[in-house]
Design a protein around this motif. Sequence first.
Motif, PDB file in Angstrom:
ATOM      1  N   ILE A 256      18.204  19.790 -58.167  1.00 48.92           N
ATOM      2  CA  ILE A 256      17.488  20.844 -58.895  1.00 48.92           C
ATOM      3  C   ILE A 256      17.338  22.068 -58.003  1.00 48.92           C
ATOM      4  N   ILE A 257      17.850  23.179 -58.474  1.00 48.05           N
ATOM      5  CA  ILE A 257      17.719  24.429 -57.710  1.00 48.05           C
ATOM      6  C   ILE A 257      17.114  25.484 -58.624  1.00 48.05           C
ATOM      7  N   GLU A 258      16.005  26.029 -58.179  1.00 46.32           N
ATOM      8  CA  GLU A 258      15.340  27.100 -58.920  1.00 46.32           C
ATOM      9  C   GLU A 258      16.110  28.386 -58.596  1.00 46.32           C
ATOM     10  N   PRO A 259      16.739  29.026 -59.591  1.00 44.00           N
ATOM     11  CA  PRO A 259      17.486  30.252 -59.275  1.00 44.00           C
ATOM     12  C   PRO A 259      16.524  31.314 -58.757  1.00 44.00           C
ATOM     13  N   GLY A 260      16.862  31.920 -57.646  1.00 44.76           N
ATOM     14  CA  GLY A 260      15.939  32.905 -57.063  1.00 44.76           C
ATOM     15  C   GLY A 260      16.689  33.855 -56.166  1.00 44.76           C
ATOM     16  N   MET A 261      16.020  34.286 -55.128  1.00 45.72           N
ATOM     17  CA  MET A 261      16.583  35.328 -54.277  1.00 45.72           C
ATOM     18  C   MET A 261      17.613  34.809 -53.278  1.00 45.72           C
ATOM     19  N   ALA A 262      17.652  33.506 -53.037  1.00 45.87           N
ATOM     20  CA  ALA A 262      18.597  33.002 -52.035  1.00 45.87           C
ATOM     21  C   ALA A 262      19.882  32.541 -52.719  1.00 45.87           C
ATOM     22  N   PHE A 263      21.013  32.804 -52.049  1.00 45.82           N
ATOM     23  CA  PHE A 263      22.328  32.408 -52.576  1.00 45.82           C
ATOM     24  C   PHE A 263      22.400  30.880 -52.641  1.00 45.82           C
ATOM     25  N   GLY A 264      22.994  30.385 -53.741  1.00 45.91           N
ATOM     26  CA  GLY A 264      23.241  28.946 -53.801  1.00 45.91           C
ATOM     27  C   GLY A 264      22.618  28.266 -54.994  1.00 45.91           C
ATOM     28  N   THR A 265      22.983  28.718 -56.223  1.00 43.65           N
ATOM     29  CA  THR A 265      22.513  28.020 -57.428  1.00 43.65           C
ATOM     30  C   THR A 265      23.527  26.970 -57.851  1.00 43.65           C
TER      31      THR A 265
ATOM     32  N   VAL B 276      25.135  25.373 -42.024  1.00 44.35           N
ATOM     33  CA  VAL B 276      24.999  26.698 -41.412  1.00 44.35           C
ATOM     34  C   VAL B 276      25.104  27.761 -42.508  1.00 44.35           C
ATOM     35  N   GLY B 277      24.040  28.567 -42.668  1.00 45.65           N
ATOM     36  CA  GLY B 277      23.980  29.544 -43.758  1.00 45.65           C
ATOM     37  C   GLY B 277      23.473  28.844 -45.002  1.00 45.65           C
ATOM     38  N   THR B 278      22.272  28.308 -44.913  1.00 44.50           N
ATOM     39  CA  THR B 278      21.786  27.372 -45.928  1.00 44.50           C
ATOM     40  C   THR B 278      21.382  28.042 -47.239  1.00 44.50           C
ATOM     41  N   GLY B 279      20.982  29.319 -47.207  1.00 42.31           N
ATOM     42  CA  GLY B 279      20.599  30.018 -48.451  1.00 42.31           C
ATOM     43  C   GLY B 279      19.495  29.264 -49.173  1.00 42.31           C
ATOM     44  N   SER B 280      19.770  28.851 -50.408  1.00 42.47           N
ATOM     45  CA  SER B 280      18.791  28.105 -51.214  1.00 42.47           C
ATOM     46  C   SER B 280      18.564  26.694 -50.687  1.00 42.47           C
ATOM     47  N   GLY B 281      19.331  26.293 -49.679  1.00 43.55           N
ATOM     48  CA  GLY B 281      19.218  24.936 -49.139  1.00 43.55           C
ATOM     49  C   GLY B 281      20.097  23.943 -49.878  1.00 43.55           C
ATOM     50  N   VAL B 282      20.862  24.448 -50.838  1.00 38.72           N
ATOM     51  CA  VAL B 282      21.585  23.556 -51.758  1.00 38.72           C
ATOM     52  C   VAL B 282      22.446  22.502 -51.051  1.00 38.72           C
ATOM     53  N   LEU B 283      23.134  22.898 -49.967  1.00 35.69           N
ATOM     54  CA  LEU B 283      24.058  21.939 -49.341  1.00 35.69           C
ATOM     55  C   LEU B 283      23.290  20.901 -48.512  1.00 35.69           C
ATOM     56  N   ALA B 284      22.274  21.354 -47.799  1.00 32.83           N
ATOM     57  CA  ALA B 284      21.461  20.405 -47.017  1.00 32.83           C
ATOM     58  C   ALA B 284      20.755  19.430 -47.956  1.00 32.83           C
ATOM     59  N   ILE B 285      20.247  19.951 -49.073  1.00 29.20           N
ATOM     60  CA  ILE B 285      19.539  19.090 -50.035  1.00 29.20           C
ATOM     61  C   ILE B 285      20.532  18.106 -50.664  1.00 29.20           C
ATOM     62  N   ALA B 286      21.724  18.597 -51.000  1.00 30.75           N
ATOM     63  CA  ALA B 286      22.753  17.694 -51.549  1.00 30.75           C
ATOM     64  C   ALA B 286      23.016  16.565 -50.565  1.00 30.75           C
ATOM     65  N   ALA B 287      23.145  16.924 -49.279  1.00 29.30           N
ATOM     66  CA  ALA B 287      23.422  15.896 -48.259  1.00 29.30           C
ATOM     67  C   ALA B 287      22.294  14.863 -48.222  1.00 29.30           C
ATOM     68  N   ALA B 288      21.045  15.344 -48.250  1.00 27.49           N
ATOM     69  CA  ALA B 288      19.903  14.411 -48.201  1.00 27.49           C
ATOM     70  C   ALA B 288      19.909  13.505 -49.432  1.00 27.49           C
ATOM     71  N   LEU B 289      20.227  14.086 -50.591  1.00 29.38           N
ATOM     72  CA  LEU B 289      20.247  13.277 -51.825  1.00 29.38           C
ATOM     73  C   LEU B 289      21.410  12.283 -51.824  1.00 29.38           C
ATOM     74  N   LEU B 290      22.434  12.604 -51.030  1.00 28.35           N
ATOM     75  CA  LEU B 290      23.588  11.701 -50.918  1.00 28.35           C
ATOM     76  C   LEU B 290      23.400  10.742 -49.738  1.00 28.35           C
ATOM     77  N   ASP B 291      22.148  10.531 -49.356  1.00 28.96           N
ATOM     78  CA  ASP B 291      21.752   9.493 -48.388  1.00 28.96           C
ATOM     79  C   ASP B 291      21.911   9.867 -46.929  1.00 28.96           C
ATOM     80  N   ALA B 292      22.136  11.152 -46.638  1.00 30.35           N
ATOM     81  CA  ALA B 292      22.155  11.534 -45.220  1.00 30.35           C
ATOM     82  C   ALA B 292      20.777  11.205 -44.633  1.00 30.35           C
ATOM     83  N   ARG B 293      20.780  10.806 -43.366  1.00 29.09           N
ATOM     84  CA  ARG B 293      19.522  10.449 -42.700  1.00 29.09           C
ATOM     85  C   ARG B 293      18.699  11.710 -42.438  1.00 29.09           C
ATOM     86  N   TYR B 294      19.410  12.809 -42.142  1.00 21.93           N
ATOM     87  CA  TYR B 294      18.730  14.057 -41.775  1.00 21.93           C
ATOM     88  C   TYR B 294      19.697  15.215 -41.991  1.00 21.93           C
ATOM     89  N   ALA B 295      19.224  16.234 -42.693  1.00 20.16           N
ATOM     90  CA  ALA B 295      20.035  17.447 -42.874  1.00 20.16           C
ATOM     91  C   ALA B 295      19.233  18.634 -42.379  1.00 20.16           C
TER      92      ALA B 295
END
Length: 268
Positions: free
Chosen positions: A97-106, A132-151
Amino acid sequence: MLVYHLPGTFETREAHLDLLWEAGATGLEERAGLIRAYFDEQTDLPADIRDGEWRDEADQDWQAEFKANLRPVQAGRVTIVPPWLRAEVPAGQVPLIIEPGMAFGTGHHATTRMAVEALSALNLDGQTVLDVGTGSGVLAIAAALLDARYALGVDIDPITIPIATENAEQNGVPAGRAAFMVGTLGDDLPGDVVADGVFDVLVANLYAELHDLLSGSYVGHLRAGGPLILTGILTSKLPLVHEALDREGFTDVQVRTDGDWALVTARN
Ligand code: SAM
């Protein structure tokens, strides 16, 4: 409603977005190759952003219109949605879930979608991921949701950090599984989880010239054999990225494209 139309996108005019805010913009939006900057009053703008045009537009709820047109984005095992479309995530897909806002990455840009797909193709169970260049955090959050231990998501733009943190909370990702900080490679990364700053996976949605500059640091922050995922690359700039990866000794370089955009994967 007073709107300044600046040619370009958030990506191509990234260096100029701060100038719009400093000049008093109350909101920025990107649509059809144009940045729309909302102002309360017309103001003198610095030379770098004078190539736009002031428009007095009839009041219209652009925000509502933009939101109404958003659709879920499927990227591998993940479906990215704004909060109000949560119910539309197909069974078996991981909702992001990504709230569309000011940071790149919907998720609606091809580069974000390809990067989430590439993450989703990996087994991230128990892995550490640097975004690197996380913006909305979408990629780090995706990694965490895909069972990464730490993003860990880093971004040079401070406005992104509270946005990414809130998006992680919205997805129920505990603070210990995804963290966000202002910064870039070369800065001291927090050593509480990944003491040596060396991650199992490194993903970066930036642009070709920056990948060229940062490629040496990618080597230092990625474990031997670890997957590197790079996007934000215009297909015309692929040679620059290939040269950088060759120079730094990356192997197994593979490319996929979507329209004008490319995603490159490689191994350290
Ligand atoms: N990761 C998100 C995605 O994939 O949709 C956002 C990517 S957006 C294209 C690029 C982000 O990188 C922006 O938020 C920008 O502020 C950030 N950025 C630009 N240069 C950077 C640098 N040298 N180090 C870290 N972040 C940077």
